[in-house]
Write an enzyme that holds these catalytic residues in place. Structure first.
Site, mmCIF file in Angstrom:
data_model
loop_
_atom_site.group_PDB
_atom_site.id
_atom_site.type_symbol
_atom_site.label_atom_id
_atom_site.label_comp_id
_atom_site.label_asym_id
_atom_site.label_seq_id
_atom_site.Cartn_x
_atom_site.Cartn_y
_atom_site.Cartn_z
ATOM 1 N N GLU A 391 0.704 -1.608 -0.156
ATOM 2 C CA GLU A 391 0.490 0.033 -0.233
ATOM 3 C C GLU A 391 1.008 1.205 0.079
ATOM 4 O OE1 GLU A 391 -3.186 -1.027 3.212
ATOM 5 O OE2 GLU A 391 -3.784 -2.211 2.526
ATOM 6 N N GLU A 487 -4.206 -9.422 0.944
ATOM 7 C CA GLU A 487 -4.442 -9.240 2.031
ATOM 8 C C GLU A 487 -5.906 -9.708 1.654
ATOM 9 O OE1 GLU A 487 -3.576 -5.664 4.561
ATOM 10 O OE2 GLU A 487 -1.334 -6.338 4.387
#
Length: 552
Positions: A391, A487
């Site tokens: 991210e 994830e």
């Protein structure tokens, strides 16, 4: 500071042609009465200036253990066909993103804009984050120190005049770190009284001389008062340096669920395909209903686990039927300890380079240390994939070009010591949608995203798998490559976000839904709960442990 200019702007994430982002659905009403290019009330605009203030701060800061926490995942929405004219934008003087509020739904065309800089410009900019009601600490500079030391660094912050005018400015701060640890220096505090709000967090950005262009864009807006941002790209000049301070990841926005199911929503148009750089090509990844589990070797208090404790954990994960472990970094002796345990239990590994607030530059000592650790360890027979960054785009730690360059640099470094496997990076879907990511697509072998259905207010636990599968389909189309979920999961405790409620049964239902839909391509988050983490605005960040759902 060479030349200062001010943009106390809400630099919201850029829109896409057919999908809007989760964090932008409920733009605060009071923002509609402000000029979003300045963040100031339109009735009394006072253009502020960027000043440098020197101060010294002493005292305790919050010490945070290194963490990987789930972030909100976006969901696309259907298109509409109305065609209003776009509102006019003020001419830009620096190449910070052009922010426009689209008051009605429909098809908008934004004209191209070009800015030529003849000297280096440092701006007080802003990034936005969606927050619920309450008091929030955002931004600041995060740094890791190994001993008591004194840190001197510039930070971007704001001040509010009695008449409500907000000024962004640069301050150079000296901070005394009393002990080793991770410190967030000079964040801002924001209080929100409405159910949710989009707030601006000040940042610093430096632009080198050159020509910057915001291309002409035609896009479909499906929400009223939607904040659209058109970023600039540079021609023949270095990319702007990433902010010295970055906003915290956006907490969830509480919304009324949409009546349409996620699976019926339109994905973005297919993007250009690109050829992976690696000569060997990607290995076959995935398989089974539960392919992989994330693992971080931290105790409940955030300290590092021993090799024996790691071995016990990994044995439990293998006993639950998982084939692969995903690790995020090389700290806490992750490579030797987790690697030895994985080998002993017949598990594969997904290794990672963690990128934090110091940024994406491959000269970053934290990044360089991780590359060195991987080169020294080099047990490539265990490794199926290398993930560079988690991210990093969403958090503003890297520009697209910087991240693509770092992936290529890591590829070069690891291939020099025998690694021939695939590379990728992973981010939330909004980051893939809101950037021109083709340089990254060209640098990776497979595409990856983090997708947490819990942060989508319209998704019930039983539909989590369909949501995650939809997110995966979007990123696969963007790069034209095979995709994987790095994830995904559901918390066993926390607030309800629309119809998405946390709890043990809800977690079990959601996990099984994901397992059925995309378990063969998903990395579940995470093995155990993380009591050392802050609870977050969702009161959920400590409660994502799902090992017990699989009998681990």
């Amino acid at each position: 500071m060479k030349k200062a200019a001010v943009l106390a702007a809400a630099a919201a994430l850029a829109g896409s042609a057919s999908a809007s982002r989760h964090g932008h659905r409920n733009v605060h009403r009071h923002l509609a009465k402000k000029d979003l290019s300045t963040g100031l009330a339109t009735a009394d605009v006072c253009v502020p200036t960027c000043t440098t203030i020197y101060s010294t701060i002493y005292g305790e800061a919050t010490i945070l253990p290194p963490a990987e926490t789930p972030k909100p995942s976006p969901s696309p929405v259907p298109e509409t066909t109305a065609a209003p004219a776009p509102p006019p934008s003020e001419p830009a003087t620096v190449p910070t993103p052009i922010v426009t509020t689209c008051e009605t739904t429909g098809v908008y065309t934004f004209p191209a804009t070009t800015i030529v800089l003849t000297e280096t410009v440092t701006t007080c900019g802003a990034s936005t984050t969606q927050v619920p009601s309450g008091t929030h600490t955002l931004g600041g500079v995060t740094t890791i120190v190994e001993t008591a030391t004194e840190i001197v660094c510039p930070v971007a912050t704001t001040s509010t005049a009695p008449n409500g005018v907000v000024t962004s400015f640069v301050t150079e701060t000296t901070y005394v770190c009393p002990t080793p640890g991770t410190y967030t220096i000079a964040p801002i505090t924001v209080t929100v009284t409405e159910p949710s709000a989009t707030v601006a967090v000040p940042t610093l950005t430096t632009y080198e001389p050159g020509t910057y262009t915001a291309p002409a864009v035609t896009t479909t807006i499906t929400e009223t008062n939607y904040v659209y941002v058109c970023p600039f790209t540079s021609e023949g000049v270095p990319a702007p340096s990433e902010p010295t301070s970055a906003p915290e990841p956006a907490p969830q926005a509480i919304e009324v669920p949409k009546p349409e199911p996620v699976t019926s929503q339109a994905p973005p148009p297919p993007a250009k395909t690109s050829t992976p750089i690696s000569s060997g090509g990607p290995k076959k990844l995935g398989g089974g209903k539960h392919w992989a589990m994330t693992y971080t070797p931290f105790r409940e208090d955030g300290t590092c686990k021993t090799a024996a404790e790691v071995s016990s954990d990994v044995a439990a994960i293998a006993g639950a039927g998982f084939k692969t472990l995903r690790v995020y970094s090389t700290d806490c002796d992750t490579l030797p300890n987790v690697g030895a345990a994985a080998r002993a239990n017949g598990l594969r590994m997904i290794v990672g380079i963690f990128i934090g607030a110091p940024g994406c530059d491959n000269g970053n000592p934290t990044v360089a240390a991780q590359i060195s650790a991987l080169k020294e360890w080099k047990q490539w027979d265990l490794v199926d994939l290398c993930v560079v960054g988690n991210e990093a785009l969403f958090n503003g730690f890297c520009s697209v070009d910087q991240l693509a360059g770092l992936i290529q640099h890591v590829r070069s470094e690891l291939s020099s010591v025998g690694y021939t496997g695939p590379f990728t990076t992973t981010d939330v879907v909004s980051a893939w949608l809101n950037n021109d990511v083709q340089p990254i697509c060209q640098a990776i072998d497979v595409v990856a995203c983090n997708a947490h259905a819990y942060f989508n207010a319209g998704t019930l636990p039983k539909d989590a798998g369909k949501f995650v599968a939809g997110q995966l389909a979007i990123v696969e189309k963007i790069c034209g490559k095979t995709g994987y979920i790095m994830e995904t999961g559901w918390p066993k405790a926390g607030n309800c976000i629309g119809v998405a409620c946390a709890g043990p049964e809800e977690q079990r239902t959601a996990i099984h839904s994901i397992e059925e839909e995309v378990g063969s391509k998903a990395v579940f988050f995470s093995f155990r709960d993380d009591p050392w983490k802050a609870p977050g605005a969702c009161n959920c960040e400590q409660h994502w442990g799902c090992g017990d759902v699989f009998g681990a």
